[in-house]
Design a protein around this motif. Structure first.
Motif, PDB file in Angstrom:
ATOM      1  N   UNK A 235      10.493   0.228   3.584  1.00  0.00           N
ATOM      2  CA  UNK A 235       9.810   0.814   4.760  1.00  0.00           C
ATOM      3  C   UNK A 235      10.968   2.102   4.802  1.00  0.00           C
ATOM      4  N   UNK A 236      12.246   1.872   4.600  1.00  0.00           N
ATOM      5  CA  UNK A 236      13.279   2.956   4.843  1.00  0.00           C
ATOM      6  C   UNK A 236      13.380   3.927   3.816  1.00  0.00           C
ATOM      7  N   UNK A 237      13.130   3.475   2.214  1.00  0.00           N
ATOM      8  CA  UNK A 237      13.446   4.406   1.520  1.00  0.00           C
ATOM      9  C   UNK A 237      12.136   5.070   0.995  1.00  0.00           C
TER      10      UNK A 237
ATOM     11  N   UNK B 100      13.357   5.881   8.516  1.00  0.00           N
ATOM     12  CA  UNK B 100      14.517   5.228   7.890  1.00  0.00           C
ATOM     13  C   UNK B 100      15.412   4.393   8.581  1.00  0.00           C
ATOM     14  N   UNK B 101      15.882   5.132   9.727  1.00  0.00           N
ATOM     15  CA  UNK B 101      16.813   4.511  10.781  1.00  0.00           C
ATOM     16  C   UNK B 101      16.125   3.222  11.493  1.00  0.00           C
ATOM     17  N   UNK B 102      14.763   3.410  11.631  1.00  0.00           N
ATOM     18  CA  UNK B 102      13.896   2.136  12.472  1.00  0.00           C
ATOM     19  C   UNK B 102      13.875   0.963  11.603  1.00  0.00           C
ATOM     20  N   UNK B 103      13.989   1.183  10.192  1.00  0.00           N
ATOM     21  CA  UNK B 103      13.859   0.194   9.235  1.00  0.00           C
ATOM     22  C   UNK B 103      14.962  -0.792   9.526  1.00  0.00           C
ATOM     23  N   UNK B 104      16.148  -0.508  10.077  1.00  0.00           N
ATOM     24  CA  UNK B 104      17.225  -1.041  10.273  1.00  0.00           C
ATOM     25  C   UNK B 104      16.861  -2.351  11.401  1.00  0.00           C
ATOM     26  N   UNK B 105      16.564  -1.966  12.493  1.00  0.00           N
ATOM     27  CA  UNK B 105      16.180  -3.053  13.434  1.00  0.00           C
ATOM     28  C   UNK B 105      14.953  -4.033  13.146  1.00  0.00           C
TER      29      UNK B 105
ATOM     30  N   UNK C  42       0.869  -1.260   0.150  1.00  0.00           N
ATOM     31  CA  UNK C  42       0.194  -0.061  -0.009  1.00  0.00           C
ATOM     32  C   UNK C  42       0.990   1.055   0.033  1.00  0.00           C
ATOM     33  N   UNK C  43       1.964   1.159   0.674  1.00  0.00           N
ATOM     34  CA  UNK C  43       3.051   2.251   0.759  1.00  0.00           C
ATOM     35  C   UNK C  43       3.543   2.793  -0.490  1.00  0.00           C
ATOM     36  N   UNK C  44       3.515   1.781  -1.469  1.00  0.00           N
ATOM     37  CA  UNK C  44       4.112   1.912  -2.532  1.00  0.00           C
ATOM     38  C   UNK C  44       3.399   2.745  -3.626  1.00  0.00           C
ATOM     39  N   UNK C  45       2.143   2.847  -3.200  1.00  0.00           N
ATOM     40  CA  UNK C  45       1.209   3.934  -4.041  1.00  0.00           C
ATOM     41  C   UNK C  45       1.728   5.461  -4.004  1.00  0.00           C
ATOM     42  N   UNK C  46       2.269   5.397  -2.877  1.00  0.00           N
ATOM     43  CA  UNK C  46       2.907   6.852  -2.596  1.00  0.00           C
ATOM     44  C   UNK C  46       4.173   7.174  -3.567  1.00  0.00           C
ATOM     45  N   UNK C  47       4.641   6.348  -4.067  1.00  0.00           N
ATOM     46  CA  UNK C  47       5.686   6.378  -5.168  1.00  0.00           C
ATOM     47  C   UNK C  47       5.191   6.895  -6.676  1.00  0.00           C
TER      48      UNK C  47
END
Length: 222
Positions: free
Chosen positions: A212-214, A165-170, A30-35
């Protein structure tokens, strides 16, 4: 025969964790719609968000999702506390790194970071859009709540962008280990299958983490 409490807890954590893994695929899709270009993205994203809020079936799934998050966090915490109590003393020579991955030894820390992220995420989106907290959400030309504008506005703040973006790492590390261990806890121990599962877990974790980070950065520079 009495059910082993630890087995029950681990099974519940594994089951809810794998359910949340499926949810993340849907959420990232769903978030990919934002692109997409803004004129297309706004209408599609707002219509999708309206369906999530108003569909009776989706509402049931949402309640299952909320319950899964609570149970996953609660029982993972109980297991972590039990494991710490079972090993109160630190050995002089600790070769844990030779027997387990860094992610598996730090799932508690990773999970805590993700929980912080979930709380902040809910405050910024769920509480505002569904509960009406904060500034009122405007309507788009189709009469749907303009969730696209809320998301776009949030990701114009570089601090939020960096945080997400940082929180996508953990998140990626947690998913990598959790995906594998979830299947093993539920009884999947096929030798060749575990090798394939590890590769699938890595690919899945990378897609989720990078995705989720990009996206916040893409929206920021859009």
């Amino acid at each position: 025969m009495a059910l082993n409490p630890l087995f029950f807890r681990k099974t519940l954590v594994a089951g809810t964790g794998l359910f949340l893994c499926v949810f993340l695929i849907v959420h990232l899709s769903a978030n990919c719609i934002l692109l997409l270009p803004e004129d297309i993205a706004r209408e599609m994203y707002n219509a999708y968000s309206t369906t999530l809020r108003e569909s009776p079936l989706i509402k049931i799934v949402a309640y299952v999702l909320y319950l899964s998050i609570i149970l996953h966090v609660l029982y993972a915490l109980l297991i972590t506390i039990r494991n710490r109590k079972a090993k109160p003393q630190q050995y002089v020579a600790n070769n844990a790194s030779e027997n387990s991955s860094w992610a598996s030894r730090n799932m508690g820390i990773l999970g805590s970071l993700i929980l912080i992220f979930i709380v902040i995420h809910l405050v910024n989106f769920w509480a505002r859009i569904k509960l009406g907290f904060g500034e009122e959400v405007a309507l788009d030309v189709n009469g749907n709540k303009d969730v696209y504008a809320v998301t776009y506005g949030l990701f114009q703040n570089i601090y939020y962008v960096l945080f997400y973006t940082i929180m996508s790492i953990p998140l990626a590390f947690h998913l990598f280990h959790g995906f594998k261990s979830g299947f093993k806890t539920l009884g999947f121990y096929h030798k060749k299958g575990l090798t394939i599962l590890a590769k699938i877990a890595l690919i899945y974790a990378l897609i989720m983490g990078i995705g989720f980070g990009i996206i916040p950065f893409v929206v920021y520079f859009k």
